[in-house]
Scaffold this active site. Structure first.
Site, PDB file in Angstrom:
ATOM      1  N   ASP A 165      58.185   0.620  14.541  1.00 31.59           N
ATOM      2  CA  ASP A 165      58.919   1.668  13.670  1.00 31.59           C
ATOM      3  C   ASP A 165      58.825   1.123  12.161  1.00 31.59           C
ATOM      4  O   ASP A 165      58.304   1.867  11.336  1.00 31.59           O
ATOM      5  CB  ASP A 165      60.196   1.979  13.897  1.00 31.59           C
ATOM      6  N   SER A 218      60.325  -0.346  24.426  1.00 34.23           N
ATOM      7  CA  SER A 218      61.100  -0.222  23.180  1.00 34.23           C
ATOM      8  C   SER A 218      62.285  -1.572  23.588  1.00 34.23           C
ATOM      9  O   SER A 218      62.846  -1.409  24.513  1.00 34.23           O
ATOM     10  CB  SER A 218      61.834   0.928  23.222  1.00 34.23           C
ATOM     11  N   ARG A 271      74.717  -4.003  14.536  1.00 32.11           N
ATOM     12  CA  ARG A 271      74.198  -3.033  13.677  1.00 32.11           C
ATOM     13  C   ARG A 271      75.251  -2.822  12.402  1.00 32.11           C
ATOM     14  O   ARG A 271      74.769  -2.693  11.284  1.00 32.11           O
ATOM     15  CB  ARG A 271      74.087  -1.589  14.331  1.00 32.11           C
ATOM     16  N   ASP A 279      71.658   4.294  17.102  1.00 32.73           N
ATOM     17  CA  ASP A 279      71.388   3.358  15.961  1.00 32.73           C
ATOM     18  C   ASP A 279      71.512   4.062  14.752  1.00 32.73           C
ATOM     19  O   ASP A 279      71.938   3.517  13.611  1.00 32.73           O
ATOM     20  CB  ASP A 279      70.390   2.525  16.158  1.00 32.73           C
TER      21      ASP A 279
END
Length: 407
Positions: free
Chosen positions: A18, A179, A98, A127
């Site tokens: 990404d 992923s 995160r 996320d």
């Protein structure tokens, strides 16, 4: 803010699929803006190799690689472990990292005078929420760019097409394009064959597991370990004093070798859909288990039960990106109070994916062998008669009233 006014963007950069294509995409779609990449080292290790060269080669003006491992462990993981926080059996590996990454990302964006912060989270995932809520906590007026909510790319295959067309080097291919998210606490696997809930994870396939082995490949002899805690925080492994971070890293090795910490679940994402994930959390699974065993002798019943109730709320706050909130801070204060006497030693036997209690000791233990014994003790069993009569009085009265009214 109009696109033409965005001159400098700070990008949360992992070097994965990404974010690798986002750098050229930003320059194409935001007037050749300056892109500053920021990578948070949360223990992904080999994924950081060559990151600087790759970021610059694909168009970034510079890159920050920030070591956030101590902050992650001490400020998020250990407080959450002490809380007993788990979301539908998931030990929150991705969610833990995160807020720490986003906080540092925002600090750098402010220092650099950036016009916007960009992340590579999809519009389907959790996320995006975790990143953006943390950004709002520290820079409430900062512009946020989320390419997955803007561009025409609709799949990971199309992302690979874009990367190939723009000469962006990738470490993955279409056949092995799970992923994944990795840090010092865990590794997650999503996508490909796992999207069909009828497919068994390929635990025995070479290369699928990265932090350990399948229980089928674990040793035929058990491994014993001891963990020491002080006020709920791990301070020693096998009688060797070390930091909480080093304990986790060592437990990853020991747990992984014994097939500990594999989880295959369909979880309820914050955005409303169910999603299947396979998680490897060897060290964390052991740590949660040992801490729970110690609490079983150190906490009184009412505190233990209320703490379990609040652990669900704590886990939801972590999962839902609400780390930097008054409620999470209040719950952490409650947890810290409960941990004041959670000090002692736990021994576990690890065997082919199992964790077996093998002993627990604490100077603050509320367990009394003299009281609980089946042998002779000073406990007066006749006291139970009066207790039962008073405890059962409402039931007795209700039955008497019911019987009277039936006549």
């Amino acid at each position: 803010m109009n696109k033409k006014d965005i001159k400098k963007v700070v990008l949360a950069y992992s070097g994965g699929l990404d974010t690798s294509i986002i750098i050229p995409w930003l320059k194409e779609n935001y007037n050749n803006c300056e892109v500053i990449a920021v990578s948070g080292n949360v223990g992904q290790n080999d994924e950081l190799e060559g990151l600087e060269e790759k970021a610059i080669k694909t168009g970034a003006s510079k890159i920050y690689i920030e070591d956030l491992t101590d902050e992650l462990v001490n400020e998020v993981i250990i407080p959450s472990m002490k809380a007993g926080a788990e979301y539908e059996d998931y030990l929150l590996g991705t969610a833990f990292a995160r807020p720490i990454i986003a906080k540092r990302l925002t600090e750098i964006a402010i220092a650099e005078g950036a016009d916007a912060i960009c992340h590579g989270c999809t519009g389907k995932g959790n996320d995006q929420v975790r990143f953006e809520l943390a950004i709002k906590a520290f820079a409430p007026d900062m512009q946020i760019i989320a390419p997955w909510r803007e561009w025409d790319i609709k799949s990971r295959d199309e992302e690979i097409d874009y990367a190939e067309a723009h000469n962006v080097p990738l470490k993955i291919n279409r056949e092995t394009n799970y992923s994944k998210d990795k840090n010092l606490w865990h590794l997650s696997h999503e996508g490909l064959d796992l999207e069909d809930t009828g497919n068994e994870p390929q635990y025995e396939k070479e290369g699928f597991l990265e932090m350990g082995v399948s229980p089928l490949k674990a040793p035929d002899e058990p491994t014993y370990i001891t963990l020491d805690f002080e006020q709920g925080t791990p301070v020693a492994l096998n009688d060797e004093k070390m930091s909480a971070k080093d304990i986790i890293l060592k437990l990853n090795e020991i747990g992984g070798a014994n097939g500990i910490g594999l989880l295959d679940i369909v979880e309820n994402r914050l955005v409303g859909m169910k999603c299947r994930g396979v998680y490897e959390t060897p060290g964390g699974t052991i740590l949660y288990k040992a801490h729970s065993v110690l609490e079983s002798i150190c906490l009184d019943k009412m505190t233990a039960h209320k703490k379990k109730e609040l652990a669900i709320t704590f886990a939801e706050l972590v999962y839902n990106g609400q780390w930097f909130t008054p409620l999470r801070e209040a719950l952490s204060a409650f947890v810290d109070k409960t941990q004041e006497k959670v000090t002692g030693k736990v021994r576990l036997k690890l065997y082919k994916g199992n964790m077996i209690n093998a002993g627990v000791w604490s100077d603050y233990s509320l367990y009394s062998e003299e009281i609980a014994t089946f042998g002779e003790s000073d406990y007066n069993q006749k006291d139970a008669e009066g207790f039962i009569n008073l405890w059962g009085l409402p039931i007795k009265v209700q039955a008497m009233v019911d019987a009277k009214n039936k006549k």
